[in-house]
Design a protein around this motif. Structure first.
Motif, mmCIF file in Angstrom:
data_model
loop_
_atom_site.group_PDB
_atom_site.id
_atom_site.type_symbol
_atom_site.label_atom_id
_atom_site.label_comp_id
_atom_site.label_asym_id
_atom_site.label_seq_id
_atom_site.Cartn_x
_atom_site.Cartn_y
_atom_site.Cartn_z
ATOM 1 N N MET A 109 0.856 -1.185 0.000
ATOM 2 C CA MET A 109 0.000 0.000 0.000
ATOM 3 C C MET A 109 0.887 1.228 0.000
ATOM 4 S SD MET A 109 -1.294 -0.005 4.010
ATOM 5 C CE MET A 109 -1.998 -1.659 3.914
ATOM 6 N N ASP A 110 0.336 2.359 -0.459
ATOM 7 C CA ASP A 110 1.112 3.595 -0.380
ATOM 8 C C ASP A 110 0.863 4.249 0.978
ATOM 9 O OD1 ASP A 110 -1.263 5.203 -0.517
ATOM 10 O OD2 ASP A 110 -1.249 5.026 -2.699
ATOM 11 N N LEU A 111 1.496 5.385 1.210
ATOM 12 C CA LEU A 111 1.440 5.997 2.537
ATOM 13 C C LEU A 111 0.040 6.510 2.861
ATOM 14 C CD1 LEU A 111 3.177 6.591 4.973
ATOM 15 C CD2 LEU A 111 3.797 8.786 3.951
ATOM 16 N N ALA A 112 -0.658 7.038 1.868
ATOM 17 C CA ALA A 112 -2.022 7.513 2.107
ATOM 18 C C ALA A 112 -2.924 6.362 2.544
ATOM 19 C CB ALA A 112 -2.577 8.183 0.857
ATOM 20 N N GLN A 113 -2.776 5.206 1.911
ATOM 21 C CA GLN A 113 -3.563 4.042 2.301
ATOM 22 C C GLN A 113 -3.175 3.551 3.689
ATOM 23 O OE1 GLN A 113 -2.473 1.940 -1.400
ATOM 24 N NE2 GLN A 113 -4.654 1.507 -1.645
ATOM 25 N N ALA A 114 -1.882 3.608 4.000
ATOM 26 C CA ALA A 114 -1.436 3.184 5.328
ATOM 27 C C ALA A 114 -2.051 4.067 6.409
ATOM 28 C CB ALA A 114 0.093 3.243 5.401
ATOM 29 N N GLU A 115 -2.102 5.367 6.175
ATOM 30 C CA GLU A 115 -2.707 6.264 7.154
ATOM 31 C C GLU A 115 -4.201 5.996 7.299
ATOM 32 O OE1 GLU A 115 -0.589 10.478 7.134
ATOM 33 O OE2 GLU A 115 -0.733 9.667 5.113
ATOM 34 N N ALA A 116 -4.840 5.529 6.222
ATOM 35 C CA ALA A 116 -6.266 5.219 6.284
ATOM 36 C C ALA A 116 -6.542 4.055 7.231
ATOM 37 C CB ALA A 116 -6.792 4.896 4.881
ATOM 38 N N VAL A 117 -5.571 3.158 7.382
ATOM 39 C CA VAL A 117 -5.741 2.040 8.314
ATOM 40 C C VAL A 117 -5.984 2.572 9.721
ATOM 41 C CG1 VAL A 117 -4.604 0.055 9.382
ATOM 42 C CG2 VAL A 117 -4.379 0.451 6.918
ATOM 43 N N ALA A 118 -5.147 3.514 10.144
ATOM 44 C CA ALA A 118 -5.312 4.111 11.476
ATOM 45 C C ALA A 118 -6.619 4.885 11.564
ATOM 46 C CB ALA A 118 -4.130 5.014 11.793
ATOM 47 N N ASP A 119 -7.004 5.554 10.469
ATOM 48 C CA ASP A 119 -8.248 6.321 10.494
ATOM 49 C C ASP A 119 -9.459 5.416 10.637
ATOM 50 O OD1 ASP A 119 -6.850 8.653 10.262
ATOM 51 O OD2 ASP A 119 -7.240 8.950 8.124
ATOM 52 N N ASP A 150 11.839 10.983 9.117
ATOM 53 C CA ASP A 150 11.172 11.540 10.289
ATOM 54 C C ASP A 150 9.669 11.628 10.090
ATOM 55 O OD1 ASP A 150 11.693 13.577 8.373
ATOM 56 O OD2 ASP A 150 11.229 15.095 9.859
ATOM 57 N N VAL A 151 9.230 11.857 8.835
ATOM 58 C CA VAL A 151 7.793 11.866 8.545
ATOM 59 C C VAL A 151 7.205 10.475 8.754
ATOM 60 C CG1 VAL A 151 6.067 12.118 6.720
ATOM 61 C CG2 VAL A 151 7.866 13.825 6.968
ATOM 62 N N LEU A 152 7.895 9.471 8.230
ATOM 63 C CA LEU A 152 7.407 8.093 8.392
ATOM 64 C C LEU A 152 7.365 7.709 9.868
ATOM 65 C CD1 LEU A 152 9.313 6.324 5.469
ATOM 66 C CD2 LEU A 152 6.941 7.082 5.507
ATOM 67 N N GLU A 153 8.386 8.088 10.599
ATOM 68 C CA GLU A 153 8.409 7.757 12.031
ATOM 69 C C GLU A 153 7.235 8.397 12.751
ATOM 70 O OE1 GLU A 153 11.273 8.124 15.982
ATOM 71 O OE2 GLU A 153 11.931 8.967 14.075
ATOM 72 N N ARG A 154 6.964 9.653 12.442
ATOM 73 C CA ARG A 154 5.871 10.358 13.105
ATOM 74 C C ARG A 154 4.527 9.706 12.780
ATOM 75 N NH1 ARG A 154 6.979 14.894 11.273
ATOM 76 N NH2 ARG A 154 5.395 15.213 9.686
ATOM 77 N N ILE A 155 4.339 9.287 11.552
ATOM 78 C CA ILE A 155 3.061 8.696 11.147
ATOM 79 C C ILE A 155 2.844 7.342 11.814
ATOM 80 C CG2 ILE A 155 1.820 7.673 9.192
ATOM 81 C CD1 ILE A 155 3.040 9.908 7.451
ATOM 82 N N PHE A 156 3.809 6.443 11.678
ATOM 83 C CA PHE A 156 3.589 5.079 12.154
ATOM 84 C C PHE A 156 3.683 4.962 13.672
ATOM 85 C CE2 PHE A 156 4.716 4.182 7.687
ATOM 86 C CZ PHE A 156 3.585 3.445 7.348
ATOM 87 N N SER A 157 4.372 5.871 14.321
ATOM 88 C CA SER A 157 4.451 5.818 15.782
ATOM 89 C C SER A 157 3.113 6.133 16.429
ATOM 90 C CB SER A 157 5.521 6.785 16.293
ATOM 91 O OG SER A 157 5.164 8.128 15.997
ATOM 92 N N GLN A 158 2.181 6.712 15.681
ATOM 93 C CA GLN A 158 0.868 7.019 16.207
ATOM 94 C C GLN A 158 -0.100 5.843 16.114
ATOM 95 O OE1 GLN A 158 -0.271 10.482 13.960
ATOM 96 N NE2 GLN A 158 1.243 11.803 14.939
ATOM 97 N N PHE A 159 0.325 4.778 15.452
ATOM 98 C CA PHE A 159 -0.507 3.583 15.329
ATOM 99 C C PHE A 159 -0.497 2.822 16.656
ATOM 100 C CE2 PHE A 159 -0.388 4.645 11.050
ATOM 101 C CZ PHE A 159 -1.004 3.709 10.236
#
Length: 461
Positions: free
Chosen positions: A132-142, A448-457
């Motif tokens: 999946m791309d990053l937008a789809q990955a963020e949708a998982v958390a949403d 650092d962007v990736l770390e910030r995004i996935f650390s919130q999961f």
């Protein structure tokens, strides 16, 4: 960084919520996932666990490796790479959903060679492995954190690729324009037929229009995802607290016939037509010598200034007074909904004659008119067709910020092209727009962007 651990490790985590439940699941992923599970799992019908096909489920028991004692009865699901959630070999161990059983099963898998996954590491691997791309990955958390059905719809559409497809189309068009511009930069001596400035500007305009559409959706999309703040304001004793209680369907605020009962902001959360709403009942606005009430009025004004939508309440059973008009003037520049309350009593004025069209007439006591008010608040947040239209493609503040950068770069590129300036300058701005789009999809996202995004999961996802 600990979050960016070696992605060749085999990771494991409890994938179901903590607490007591019927079933709990341990998720394992990585090159040695099968070996780790095989070391702790004893099948019911064979000596060793050797799955022959993907997506097969096997019954047996989880065994502690060091003592060989039975931890629990279990079902093990096997998923062969690359068609798994992470793109790696992956297994799920389902046991009874007690915290002790789950902790002991996870400890057994880790004793066999896995390590506990970091927050979001399963989804991170899915992104890194191209699942999946990053937008789809963020949708998982949403999806996991969706507060309403409408928010869930938007997140599901994003996971399905609705935003990615639109951004991919814009990216492809940008690449085509950039290729044309850079060809002239790289090979000026070949006398290539460079597109006229007006044609390049027009092509850029087409991409900018697509970015603009996404930005427009982002305004209501963020409301659908994160919710809005709604302040209920008015002079004392117009029924603000009764209205709050009626909308929340709960006696949250104290209601009396004595003006000035509410001295501080009283809050509650409610789903309004799929939009998460934080309602705030504020102290009645009036001049007062009471120090406590005066502080409450100050807080009311402050809350109204920062609210996304302000509901101005007037008493339909009493004449519209100077205090009412002062409050209406204060709210004139805000996104506001005017409410004429106490429709169950004899009217002292007619809303249309006094304030024009658009006034919502309600009785907080009887509930009359409340559905219309709820619809008006939801429409102010997510648009009048929020329930029937396609969910907004953009709901994330990070995406909105990246799209703004893309729009700004495209604006610079268009002006540069239209003014006939050197193509090198156009190329710089086009690359800026491409970089902004890539930040959303993950093509150009930094560590650092990736770390910030996935650390919130949550751990296990």
């Amino acid at each position: 960084m600990p979050w960016l651990a070696d992605d060749t490790d085999t990771i494991a985590a409890i994938a179901t919520p903590r607490g007591v439940g019927g079933i709990g699941v341990i998720r394992v992923s990585g090159s040695y996932a099968l070996a780790c599970v095989r070391a702790v799992f004893r099948p019911s019908r064979s000596a060793t666990y050797t799955p022959t096909r993907s997506h097969a489920i096997t019954h047996g028991h989880v065994i502690a490796p060091s003592t060989r004692t039975v931890i629990d009865e279990a079902l093990v699901s096997y998923y062969r790479e690359p068609t798994t959630y992470t793109g790696e070999e992956m297994l799920e161990v389902s046991v009874h959903g007690g915290p002790v059983v789950l902790d002991e099963t996870l400890a057994a898998v880790c004793e066999a060679g896995a390590r506990i996954a970091n927050p979001g590491e399963f989804t991170q691997r899915a992104f890194l492995n191209g699942r999946m791309d990053l937008a789809q990955a963020e949708a998982v958390a949403d999806i996991i954190h969706a507060k309403t059905r409408h928010g869930r719809r938007a997140a599901t559409a994003q996971l399905d690729g609705a935003l990615s497809r639109r951004l991919g189309g814009l990216r492809d068009r940008l690449v085509d324009i950039l290729a044309e511009v850079e060809a002239h930069v790289d090979f000026p001596e070949d006398d290539l037929d460079f597109e006229p400035a007006a044609a390049v500007a027009s092509a850029i305009d087409g991409v900018a229009a697509g970015v603009g559409e996404l930005l427009a959706e982002g305004a209501r999309g963020q409301n659908v995802r994160d919710g809005i703040d709604v302040a209920i304001v008015g002079k004392p004793n117009v029924g603000k607290s009764s209205l709050l209680n009626a909308l929340l369907k709960d006696d949250r605020a104290i209601v009396t016939a004595t003006p000035g009962t509410t001295r501080d902001v009283v809050e509650g959360h409610v789903d309004m037509c799929g939009v998460p709403v934080r309602l705030a009942d504020t102290a009645g606005m009036r001049d007062t010598n009471d120090e406590i009430e005066r502080e409450g009025v100050t807080r009311s004004r402050r809350r109204a200034e920062h609210a996304d939508v302000v509901v101005g309440v007037l008493d339909l059973s009493q004449p519209v007074e100077a205090e009412d008009r002062e409050i209406l003037a204060l709210l004139a520049a805000r996104v506001r909904i005017l409410v004429a309350n106490k429709a169950d009593l004899v009217r002292a004025w007619e809303p249309e004659e006094a304030l024009g069209d658009g006034v919502v007439v309600v009785s907080a006591t009887l509930g009359d008119g409340l559905p219309k008010l709820v619809t008006a608040i939801a429409s102010a947040a997510a648009g009048p067709d929020a329930q029937t239209s396609e969910p907004p493609a953009v709901t994330n503040a990070r995406h909105v910020e990246a799209l703004r950068h893309a729009a700004e770069s495209l604006g610079h590129a268009r002006r540069t092209a239209f003014e006939g300036l050197p193509p090198e300058l156009i190329a710089v701005d086009l690359r800026g727009a491409l970089n902004a789009v890539g930040l959303i999809l993950g093509d150009t996202a930094t560590e650092d962007v990736l770390e910030r995004i996935f650390s919130q999961f949550c751990i296990g996802k």
